[in-house]
Design an enzyme around this catalytic site. Structure first.
Site, PDB file in Angstrom:
ATOM      1  N   LYS A  43       0.832  -1.195   0.000  1.00 22.86           N
ATOM      2  CA  LYS A  43       0.000   0.000   0.000  1.00 22.86           C
ATOM      3  C   LYS A  43       0.876   1.259   0.000  1.00 22.86           C
ATOM      4  O   LYS A  43       2.074   1.190   0.271  1.00 22.86           O
ATOM      5  CB  LYS A  43      -0.915   0.010   1.230  1.00 22.86           C
ATOM      6  CG  LYS A  43      -0.170   0.056   2.560  1.00 22.86           C
ATOM      7  CD  LYS A  43      -1.128   0.011   3.737  1.00 22.86           C
ATOM      8  CE  LYS A  43      -0.372   0.078   5.060  1.00 22.86           C
ATOM      9  NZ  LYS A  43      -1.280   0.077   6.219  1.00 22.86           N
ATOM     10  N   TYR A 265      13.366  32.079   7.880  1.00 17.96           N
ATOM     11  CA  TYR A 265      12.211  32.832   8.345  1.00 17.96           C
ATOM     12  C   TYR A 265      12.238  33.003   9.859  1.00 17.96           C
ATOM     13  O   TYR A 265      12.436  32.044  10.607  1.00 17.96           O
ATOM     14  CB  TYR A 265      10.914  32.130   7.956  1.00 17.96           C
ATOM     15  CG  TYR A 265      10.631  32.154   6.470  1.00 17.96           C
ATOM     16  CD1 TYR A 265      10.530  33.354   5.779  1.00 17.96           C
ATOM     17  CD2 TYR A 265      10.471  30.971   5.760  1.00 17.96           C
ATOM     18  CE1 TYR A 265      10.266  33.376   4.411  1.00 17.96           C
ATOM     19  CE2 TYR A 265      10.205  30.974   4.404  1.00 17.96           C
ATOM     20  CZ  TYR A 265      10.109  32.180   3.733  1.00 17.96           C
ATOM     21  OH  TYR A 265       9.851  32.194   2.384  1.00 17.96           O
TER      22      TYR A 265
END
Length: 371
Positions: A43, A265
């Protein structure tokens, strides 16, 4: 998503290197650890390693079943030409039974409603009755089990389905000895016995995934489901498996900065000395967890270097100190750890998550290189 088959990358762009030999070795290890069959769970694009590649390698190294969540994933398996049994176990009541039937997929059935929808489609499906064995998640609740078993027996007697298996999932297999695991094992045993008493003849009972397969042989039953173990992750921490991933990125800029330089930032990191900074063209849009900012490390020029400032959407800055590192050098973000680089598990610890999330979260902008 393009997957190139070539030797180790030269780090001209962020690249995820996938080592199929590691997947082969891990599969053989699990096949040797159990007397039951092995289902390779592929999966989430084979946990980010390539659904088709993982499935093919697993089947040639000891697995005999494949597991997926959705019908779409099952169809993708069949598109590779593989013919092994494939089980899909997470579908809505309105499941596309015709597509499942056409692609010869087994379906997990967690409720009478799911069973009714399969019967109504008129396709003679192979099904696995799914019992909730302790997660309060997927699977029939214990008080609904007898009703589901009886309905399945009627449908099988009418030739509308074939009950191939009975399945559950352990709630705390990553913690061996947890009492919920013994309760889950007993619940599946009782559920399977009730199914047999009702006249059903399931050929596979399955409960154990990677952690339980490694730590509790009593849970192996007829089949074990191995997902993250194939690609080198042991949730129980009991076994060292071979990691199949190596994430690298080039150093695209190098700059010398004075003490007191704010980085990224908000200037969450300010240099306390003159130092050299390296810029990597990879960030949280590519799967690096922003929560690891200020704690993570990468390997550059043979040494671990700290990630400085906030991890941005597309960029990450690392502190090289006074070492002479050139633009174009390779940074190893994570890998098996053989060369001193961090492992995916360390990134998970820095981000407060699990390694499964790290390896499945690498974005489509990162080139894949299969070797």
């Amino acid at each position: 998503m393009t997957r190139l088959r070539r030797p180790r990358s030269t780090a001209t762009e962020p690249t995820l290197e996938i080592d199929l030999s590691a997947i082969a070795a891990n599969t053989r290890r699990f096949a040797a650890a159990t007397q039951g069959e092995v289902m390779a769970v592929v999966k989430a694009d084979g946990f980010g390693h390539g659904l088709g590649d993982v499935a093919r390698v697993a089947l040639t190294n000891g697995a005999s079943w494949l597991g997926v969540t959705s019908i779409a994933e099952g169809v993708a398996v069949r598109a590779t030409g593989l013919t092994a049994p494939v089980l899909s176990w997470l579908n809505p009541v309105e499941v596309d039974v015709e597509t499942a039937c056409r692609n010869r997929l087994d379906l997990a059935v967690p409720s009478v409603g799911h069973l009714d929808a399969i019967v109504a489609a008129g396709c003679p499906m192979r099904i696995h009755l799914q019992l909730d064995t302790g997660l309060a998640r997927d699977g029939a609740a214990p008080e609904e089990w007898l009703e589901l078993v009886a309905a399945a027996r009627r449908a099988e007697a009418a030739g509308q389905i074939t009950v191939v298996g009975v399945m559950g999932h352990l709630p705390a297999a990553d913690r061996p000895g947890h009492p919920a695991n013994a309760e889950g094992r007993l619940a599946l045993q009782c559920g399977a016995e009730l199914a047999v008493r009702a006249g059903l003849r399931p050929v596979v009972r399955h409960l154990a995934a990677t952690a339980a397969t490694l730590t509790d042989p009593s849970t192996h039953l007829d089949l074990v489901r191995i997902g993250v173990g194939l690609i080198g992750i042991d949730p129980s921490g009991s076994t060292r498996l071979r990691s199949a991933l190596r994430l690298v990125a080039p150093v695209v800029q190098v700059r010398r900065v004075p003490a007191g330089t704010g980085v990224g930032y908000g200037h969450t990191y300010v240099t306390d000395r003159p130092t050299t900074l390296a810029l990597l063209p990879i960030g949280y849009a590519d799967g690096l967890p922003r929560a690891a900012s200020g704690r993570a490390e990468v390997l550059v020029a043979g040494r671990r270097r700290p990630v400085t400032g906030l991890i941005s959407m597309d960029q990450t800055v690392v502190d090289l100190g006074d070492d002479p590192v050139e633009q174009g050098s390779e940074a190893v973000v994570f890998g098996p750890g053989d060369e001193g680089e961090p492992a995916a598990g360390e990134w998970a610890e820095w981000a407060g998550t699990i390694p499964h999330e790290i390896v499945t979260g690498i974005g489509p902008r990162v080139q894949r290189c299969v070797r």
